[in-house]
Design a protein around this motif. Structure first.
Motif, mmCIF file in Angstrom:
data_model
loop_
_atom_site.group_PDB
_atom_site.id
_atom_site.type_symbol
_atom_site.label_atom_id
_atom_site.label_comp_id
_atom_site.label_asym_id
_atom_site.label_seq_id
_atom_site.Cartn_x
_atom_site.Cartn_y
_atom_site.Cartn_z
ATOM 1 N N SER A 70 12.190 48.355 9.089
ATOM 2 C CA SER A 70 12.512 47.932 10.446
ATOM 3 C C SER A 70 11.604 46.783 10.864
ATOM 4 O O SER A 70 10.464 47.001 11.269
ATOM 5 N N ARG A 75 14.887 44.935 14.881
ATOM 6 C CA ARG A 75 14.377 45.018 16.256
ATOM 7 C C ARG A 75 14.965 43.962 17.171
ATOM 8 O O ARG A 75 15.107 44.197 18.372
ATOM 9 N N TRP A 76 15.245 42.799 16.627
ATOM 10 C CA TRP A 76 15.694 41.689 17.464
ATOM 11 C C TRP A 76 17.140 41.303 17.185
ATOM 12 O O TRP A 76 17.984 41.339 18.070
#
Length: 234
Positions: A70, A75-76
């Motif tokens: 991750s 995350r983005w």
């Protein structure tokens, strides 16, 4: 509730091994899913294309990142890009990446255990992609290595392609002899680049295959889908 599954890979179609695509397509067909594959890079078969197609046919969308750790993509990229195209009323679930599954642990225990029996007296160098932005991927890599090390009884050293610690930093301290496991889903340009970097620093390294075209990929995916079935839909 009708569910669609979007399997999201990192690279462009032309840079993804056909064997991995065949592995995923066979998995989708065997599972009798409404599913398709998308890519985070490139202009064809994009994440957005996949979402638009599936949400026109289903009421629930499950995004399955075919990634190991991750970092930025998890995350983005995936959350931000998904929010821009997901229609109201379509429920969304996103599975966790694959490196912390029992399937990947079992794979490493099996393959690294056999390698150390065949080549005794060597430590293992476990190489991941790495990231300079988040500490969690390397923490997860170290935890995975510690778990596997306990089971096979051979020291495992962790390092990264990018981010700290780099391969060069690690091999200054631990130059070998080594068994090298590149923890990647493909065995292409990047894996070969890592091999070249390691060979420039130590003349005595044995390289194991990456996870490319191995059932561990779909085993890990199935594990994530099984876990998702036990949690509420978001």
């Amino acid at each position: 509730m009708t569910t669609g599954y979007l399997y999201v890979l990192h690279g462009r179609r032309g840079k993804i091994p056909e064997s991995n695509l065949d592995l995923l397509n066979d998995f989708i067909q065997r599972s009798e899913q409404i599913g398709r594959i998308a890519f985070l890079e490139g202009d064809e078969q994009t994440l957005e294309d996949g979402i638009r197609d599936l949400q026109s046919r289903v009421s629930r969308l499950v995004i399955v990142p075919v990634l190991l750790f991750s970092a930025t993509h998890m995350r983005w990229d995936i959350p931000q890009r998904t929010r821009k195209v997901l229609k109201p009323g379509v429920s969304l679930s996103v599975t966790e990446p694959l490196a912390t599954t029992q399937a990947v642990r079992d794979y490493l225990v099996d393959h690294l255990g056999k390698a150390t029996q065949e080549h005794p007296g060597r430590r293992i160098l476990l190489v991941a992609h790495g990231t300079p932005h988040f500490p969690e991927p390397f923490d997860q890599l170290q935890a995975l290595a510690a778990d596997v090390e306990r089971q096979i009884g051979t020291p495992i050293i962790c390092t990264n392609h990018i981010g700290h610690p780099l391969i060069e930093e690690t091999l200054r301290v631990d130059p070998g002899p080594l068994i090298v496991e590149r923890l990647f889903l493909t065995d292409g340009r990047l894996a070969n680049k890592i091999k070249t970097r390691i060979e420039a620093l130590t003349s005595d390294a044995i390289f194991l295959p990456t996870l490319e075209d191995d059932p561990v990929i779909t085993n890990a995916i199935q594990e994530r889908l099984n876990a998702l079935a036990l949690t509420p839909t978001r």
